[in-house]
Design a protein around this motif. Structure first.
Motif, short mmCIF file in Angstrom:
data_model
loop_
_atom_site.label_atom_id
_atom_site.label_comp_id
_atom_site.label_asym_id
_atom_site.label_seq_id
_atom_site.Cartn_x
_atom_site.Cartn_y
_atom_site.Cartn_z
N ARG A 1 0.81 -1.22 0.00
CA ARG A 1 0.00 0.00 0.00
C ARG A 1 0.85 1.28 0.00
NH1 ARG A 1 -3.46 -3.26 3.30
NH2 ARG A 1 -2.45 -2.50 5.21
N CYS A 2 2.16 1.13 0.17
CA CYS A 2 3.06 2.31 0.20
C CYS A 2 3.44 2.74 -1.21
CB CYS A 2 4.32 1.98 1.00
SG CYS A 2 4.05 1.93 2.76
N THR A 3 2.47 2.94 -2.06
CA THR A 3 2.76 3.26 -3.47
C THR A 3 3.35 4.66 -3.65
OG1 THR A 3 0.45 3.87 -3.68
CG2 THR A 3 1.06 1.68 -4.46
N GLY A 4 3.22 5.49 -2.60
CA GLY A 4 3.77 6.83 -2.70
C GLY A 4 5.27 6.87 -2.40
N ASP A 5 5.83 5.77 -1.94
CA ASP A 5 7.25 5.70 -1.58
C ASP A 5 8.04 5.19 -2.80
OD1 ASP A 5 9.79 4.91 -0.58
OD2 ASP A 5 8.95 4.70 1.43
N SER A 6 8.97 6.00 -3.30
CA SER A 6 9.74 5.63 -4.51
C SER A 6 10.56 4.36 -4.28
CB SER A 6 10.65 6.77 -4.93
OG SER A 6 11.55 7.10 -3.88
N ARG B 1 8.20 1.47 -4.78
CA ARG B 1 7.92 1.29 -6.22
C ARG B 1 9.08 0.60 -6.90
NH1 ARG B 1 5.91 6.59 -5.88
NH2 ARG B 1 7.71 7.41 -7.03
N LYS C 1 0.96 -6.81 -6.37
CA LYS C 1 0.17 -5.61 -6.09
C LYS C 1 -1.00 -5.97 -5.20
CE LYS C 1 -2.47 -5.85 -10.41
NZ LYS C 1 -1.77 -6.86 -11.21
#
Length: 200
Positions: free
Chosen positions: A56-61, A64, A73
């Motif tokens: 769920r930490c998709t905002g962390d580069s 990713r 996913k």
């Protein structure tokens, strides 16, 4: 050392690689969590929770970058409807009334699906904490005694027990006083007789 949700980047990478490789060879997520937990000395639930939190930490580069090319996913979570929520909660409450723990109940309900188990468990805990009146209502609908009903029954039982003990105690005291009165009456009669004999 930089950490991602409590794991070092290296630990997070190892978990991602382990799950990705395992899934490609047809292993279930549940089995992979269990074997990874055994291998690392962590609890299976802890590994599972970390894995889903990581996805769920998709905002962390960094995350990713770790997930790139893995096809891992988190599926979009569709919230339970109110009817579904009530049905799930009733099932958990019925199992709980038979002495089964919430953890075991959600495991039974999810049929081993770790993701679903976690959702059921979170939903139960959330409702129990924020909507206790809903839990009470569902218990009544299932014909189960609620916490308030159990407390009331326990108090009534204690009052009845106290009443019975008092009644038994009073009965004993009454018996003792009756015996004493009889003895005094007998002694009084005997004294009267002795006085009468002395006077005659």
């Amino acid at each position: 050392m930089n950490k991602i949700n409590g794991y070092t980047e290296e630990e997070a990478k190892r978990l991602v690689d382990y799950v990705s490789t395992g899934k490609k060879s047809g292993k279930s997520l549940s089995g992979l969590f269990a074997s990874y937990a055994k291998k690392t000395g962590r609890a299976k639930g802890s590994v599972r929770n970390y894995y889903y939190a990581l996805l769920r930490c998709t905002g962390d580069s960094r995350v990713r970058s770790l997930l790139q090319g893995t096809e891992l996913k988190a599926g979009k979570i569709i919230p339970f409807s109110e009817v579904e929520t009530d049905k799930i909660l009733k099932e958990i409450l019925i199992q709980k009334s038979k002495g089964i723990s919430v953890r075991r109940a959600v495991l039974n309900l999810s049929k081993g699906d770790d993701k679903l188990m976690l959702r059921y468990q979170n939903k139960y805990r959330n409702v129990a904490a924020k909507q206790p009146e809903r839990i009470e209502r569902l218990m009544r609908e299932c014909g189960l005694k609620s916490g308030a009903d159990e407390a009331r029954a326990r108090i009534e039982e204690e009052i009845n027990g106290l009443y019975d003990r008092l009644a038994a105690s009073l009965k004993e005291e009454n018996k003792r006083l009756t015996t004493l009165l009889k003895r005094i009456t007998d002694e009084n009669s005997l004294l009267r007789l002795q006085i009468k004999n002395l006077q005659g």
